[in-house]
Write a protein that holds these residues in place. Structure first.
Motif, PDB file in Angstrom:
ATOM      1  N   LEU A 228       0.748  -1.130  -0.053  1.00 21.27           N
ATOM      2  CA  LEU A 228      -0.017   0.024  -0.051  1.00 21.27           C
ATOM      3  C   LEU A 228       0.888   1.234   0.030  1.00 21.27           C
ATOM      4  O   LEU A 228       0.472   2.214  -0.720  1.00 21.27           O
ATOM      5  CB  LEU A 228      -0.870   0.041   1.363  1.00 21.27           C
ATOM      6  CG  LEU A 228      -2.207  -1.233   1.278  1.00 21.27           C
ATOM      7  CD1 LEU A 228      -2.873  -0.936   2.569  1.00 21.27           C
ATOM      8  CD2 LEU A 228      -3.018  -0.964   0.141  1.00 21.27           C
ATOM      9  N   SER A 229       1.860   1.491   0.877  1.00 24.26           N
ATOM     10  CA  SER A 229       2.666   2.546   0.907  1.00 24.26           C
ATOM     11  C   SER A 229       3.851   2.646  -0.067  1.00 24.26           C
ATOM     12  O   SER A 229       4.239   3.768  -0.422  1.00 24.26           O
ATOM     13  CB  SER A 229       3.298   2.660   2.462  1.00 24.26           C
ATOM     14  OG  SER A 229       4.168   1.546   2.682  1.00 24.26           O
ATOM     15  N   ASP A 230       4.557   1.626  -0.601  1.00 20.88           N
ATOM     16  CA  ASP A 230       5.562   1.481  -1.742  1.00 20.88           C
ATOM     17  C   ASP A 230       5.354   0.962  -3.023  1.00 20.88           C
ATOM     18  O   ASP A 230       6.011   1.615  -3.898  1.00 20.88           O
ATOM     19  CB  ASP A 230       6.742   0.764  -0.921  1.00 20.88           C
ATOM     20  CG  ASP A 230       7.120   1.182   0.320  1.00 20.88           C
ATOM     21  OD1 ASP A 230       7.461   2.726   0.500  1.00 20.88           O
ATOM     22  OD2 ASP A 230       7.274   0.540   1.409  1.00 20.88           O
ATOM     23  N   ALA A 231       4.568   0.232  -3.100  1.00 19.54           N
ATOM     24  CA  ALA A 231       4.101  -0.234  -4.676  1.00 19.54           C
ATOM     25  C   ALA A 231       3.684   0.644  -5.440  1.00 19.54           C
ATOM     26  O   ALA A 231       3.912   0.319  -6.660  1.00 19.54           O
ATOM     27  CB  ALA A 231       3.216  -1.539  -4.486  1.00 19.54           C
ATOM     28  N   GLY A 232       3.230   1.827  -5.194  1.00 19.99           N
ATOM     29  CA  GLY A 232       2.842   2.627  -5.813  1.00 19.99           C
ATOM     30  C   GLY A 232       3.939   3.566  -6.422  1.00 19.99           C
ATOM     31  O   GLY A 232       3.650   4.533  -7.554  1.00 19.99           O
ATOM     32  N   GLN A 233       5.120   3.592  -5.862  1.00 23.89           N
ATOM     33  CA  GLN A 233       6.012   4.179  -6.443  1.00 23.89           C
ATOM     34  C   GLN A 233       6.816   3.641  -7.647  1.00 23.89           C
ATOM     35  O   GLN A 233       6.673   2.368  -7.857  1.00 23.89           O
ATOM     36  CB  GLN A 233       7.235   4.444  -5.424  1.00 23.89           C
ATOM     37  CG  GLN A 233       6.535   5.161  -4.131  1.00 23.89           C
ATOM     38  CD  GLN A 233       7.677   5.269  -2.882  1.00 23.89           C
ATOM     39  OE1 GLN A 233       8.829   5.037  -3.232  1.00 23.89           O
ATOM     40  NE2 GLN A 233       7.081   5.394  -1.812  1.00 23.89           N
ATOM     41  N   GLN A 234       7.636   4.554  -8.307  1.00 26.84           N
ATOM     42  CA  GLN A 234       8.306   3.885  -9.533  1.00 26.84           C
ATOM     43  C   GLN A 234       9.536   2.968  -8.849  1.00 26.84           C
ATOM     44  O   GLN A 234       9.809   1.930  -9.590  1.00 26.84           O
ATOM     45  CB  GLN A 234       8.982   5.129 -10.584  1.00 26.84           C
ATOM     46  CG  GLN A 234       7.657   5.931 -11.067  1.00 26.84           C
ATOM     47  CD  GLN A 234       6.840   4.934 -12.065  1.00 26.84           C
ATOM     48  OE1 GLN A 234       7.524   4.082 -12.452  1.00 26.84           O
ATOM     49  NE2 GLN A 234       5.521   5.486 -11.963  1.00 26.84           N
ATOM     50  N   MET A 235      10.209   3.583  -8.105  1.00 24.06           N
ATOM     51  CA  MET A 235      11.322   2.615  -7.518  1.00 24.06           C
ATOM     52  C   MET A 235      11.281   2.719  -6.012  1.00 24.06           C
ATOM     53  O   MET A 235      10.649   3.772  -5.651  1.00 24.06           O
ATOM     54  CB  MET A 235      12.582   3.443  -8.044  1.00 24.06           C
ATOM     55  CG  MET A 235      12.881   3.338  -9.413  1.00 24.06           C
ATOM     56  SD  MET A 235      13.462   1.548  -9.973  1.00 24.06           S
ATOM     57  CE  MET A 235      13.312   1.669 -11.601  1.00 24.06           C
ATOM     58  N   VAL A 236      11.605   1.547  -5.321  1.00 25.05           N
ATOM     59  CA  VAL A 236      11.964   1.455  -3.944  1.00 25.05           C
ATOM     60  C   VAL A 236      13.469   0.938  -3.667  1.00 25.05           C
ATOM     61  O   VAL A 236      14.034   0.601  -4.581  1.00 25.05           O
ATOM     62  CB  VAL A 236      10.748   0.360  -3.417  1.00 25.05           C
ATOM     63  CG1 VAL A 236       9.441   0.947  -3.678  1.00 25.05           C
ATOM     64  CG2 VAL A 236      10.946  -0.574  -3.990  1.00 25.05           C
ATOM     65  N   PRO A 237      13.787   1.326  -2.649  1.00 22.88           N
ATOM     66  CA  PRO A 237      15.046   0.675  -2.106  1.00 22.88           C
ATOM     67  C   PRO A 237      14.910  -0.770  -1.938  1.00 22.88           C
ATOM     68  O   PRO A 237      14.037  -1.489  -1.813  1.00 22.88           O
ATOM     69  CB  PRO A 237      15.045   1.040  -0.271  1.00 22.88           C
ATOM     70  CG  PRO A 237      14.182   2.097  -0.347  1.00 22.88           C
ATOM     71  CD  PRO A 237      13.165   1.902  -1.367  1.00 22.88           C
ATOM     72  N   LEU A 238      16.125  -1.336  -2.385  1.00 28.35           N
ATOM     73  CA  LEU A 238      16.367  -2.781  -3.042  1.00 28.35           C
ATOM     74  C   LEU A 238      15.985  -3.654  -1.413  1.00 28.35           C
ATOM     75  O   LEU A 238      15.520  -4.709  -1.428  1.00 28.35           O
ATOM     76  CB  LEU A 238      17.574  -2.996  -3.376  1.00 28.35           C
ATOM     77  CG  LEU A 238      17.990  -4.576  -3.735  1.00 28.35           C
ATOM     78  CD1 LEU A 238      16.985  -5.407  -4.468  1.00 28.35           C
ATOM     79  CD2 LEU A 238      19.324  -4.953  -4.059  1.00 28.35           C
ATOM     80  N   GLN A 239      16.482  -3.154  -0.251  1.00 33.37           N
ATOM     81  CA  GLN A 239      16.233  -3.793   0.768  1.00 33.37           C
ATOM     82  C   GLN A 239      14.850  -4.023   1.165  1.00 33.37           C
ATOM     83  O   GLN A 239      14.401  -4.978   1.724  1.00 33.37           O
ATOM     84  CB  GLN A 239      17.070  -2.736   2.148  1.00 33.37           C
ATOM     85  CG  GLN A 239      16.686  -3.470   3.126  1.00 33.37           C
ATOM     86  CD  GLN A 239      17.442  -5.052   3.434  1.00 33.37           C
ATOM     87  OE1 GLN A 239      18.616  -5.191   2.907  1.00 33.37           O
ATOM     88  NE2 GLN A 239      17.143  -6.114   3.781  1.00 33.37           N
TER      89      GLN A 239
END
Length: 368
Positions: A228-239
């Protein structure tokens, strides 16, 4: 910030180089101080300045306000009026006020072709290379035609260059919007698929009245928070992506217990690396979906290895007998394959080996 500064520096350099042209090609004005002593050279410098102003006027206002809104009549009418103001009127005014060009300024500053003067040797006699009497320097009307023709060429170049730039930028923007829309559609398909499988896992634990059900709920909570919080972004930290995979594997191990051998290893530094969200999980999910059967020889191995700016991912599972799954369950890998083609064109290698007794996915990504 550096991109904006670089663009500003390119604009300043380009403007300075363009305004220096009438000085560089003038036979009289060899520097800025000499420029103001020769009215024709000043006139040419002001024309170049007006052309430069028209470039930005055309780029920032005329094209977006008229051309992109399909107001072609107004667009070309304003451009023609600018052409009259910049090209024709200065030439007519100079012809009326100056009369004949000055003795030393025989040609316009933007077309400096030297002609013989009194202190130069006489022209060659009539012969093979020169027929008839010696021609006098061109008249002021001929100079005017050359001057206007040269400025017309410059005006057309200034007119079409920003138009090409704007059309190219709009095409790139359209491609980015199309890409974002398609990626959003693909992720919208993937997320319910994950939720469906994890809820099935918790349902199985609840039916068995397992004491590990609260732990499974916590694992699911962490996974859904990421979605919900990160999957909508284009990129996220690999960790974060790796933590999501870890939670998923832990949730599956709660369901199947220790009877299914599962190996999950991560090597290399993940700090500072970026990756698209949910780009790896479909391969892990597929390994559990087709590689788990307590009555057969199940074996699942997930490996993540980071070297420099490359990520090497491997998912392996033995093929076992599994219950028939709904048709939509196969969306995960196909959607991920499509996302990789959109986000990493020419910068990834995906190798899927569907053999008789095993299924292996090998992925190499050039991290951003």
């Amino acid at each position: 910030m550096m991109g904006k500064f670089s663009r500003l520096l390119i604009h300043i350099t380009g403007c300075a180089a363009f305004l220096a042209l009438p000085i560089v090609f003038s036979p009289d004005a060899h520097n800025l101080a000499d420029l103001w002593q020769h009215p024709p050279a000043v006139r040419d410098f002001l024309v170049y300045l007006a052309l430069l102003l028209f470039f930005y006027f055309n780029f920032f206002w005329l094209i977006p306000s008229f051309y992109f809104k399909r107001k072609y009549g107004g667009f070309f009418l304003i451009a023609f009026l600018c052409f009259v103001a910049i090209v024709i009127l200065p030439g007519l005014l100079s012809a009326v006020t100056d009369g004949q060009p000055p003795q030393r300024y025989q040609w316009p500053a933007n077309n400096p072709m030297p002609i013989p003067r009194e202190d130069q040797p006489p022209p060659p006699p009539p012969g093979r290379f020169h027929e008839g009497p010696y021609q006098q320097p061109p008249s002021s009307h001929y100079n005017l035609i050359l001057d206007v023709g040269h400025r017309l060429f410059l005006f057309l170049a200034i007119f079409f260059f920003p138009l090409i730039l704007r059309i190219r930028d709009r095409w790139k923007q359209t491609e980015r919007e199309k890409l974002n829309a398609e990626l959003s559609y693909l992720k919208a398909q993937i997320n319910p698929h994950f939720l469906f499988n994890t809820l099935n896992t918790i349902y199985s634990l609840a039916v068995e009245k397992s004491d590990q059900t609260p732990t499974a709920v916590i694992e699911l909570s962490d996974m859904m928070r990421y979605v919900l919080s990160d999957a909508g972004q284009q990129m996220v930290p690999l960790q974060k992506e790796i933590s999501y995979i870890h939670n998923y594997i832990a949730l599956q191990q709660l369901r199947f217990g220790t009877g299914i051998p599962v190996s999950f290893t991560v090597n290399g530094k993940t700090e500072g690396k970026q990756i698209p969200p949910l780009i790896l999980i479909s391969f892990v999910e597929n390994a559990f979906k087709h590689g788990v059967n307590a009555a057969e020889n199940s074996n699942i191995s997930i490996n993540v290895h980071i070297t420099g700016h490359e990520l090497h991912f491997t998912a392996f599972n033995n093929k076992v007998t599994t219950p028939a799954a709904p048709e939509e369950g196969g969306l995960g890998i196909e959607n991920t394959r499509r996302r990789l083609q959109l986000i990493y064109p020419g910068r990834h290698i995906l190798d899927i080996r569907d053999e008789t007794g095993s299924f292996t996915v090998s992925l190499v990504l050039q991290l951003l």
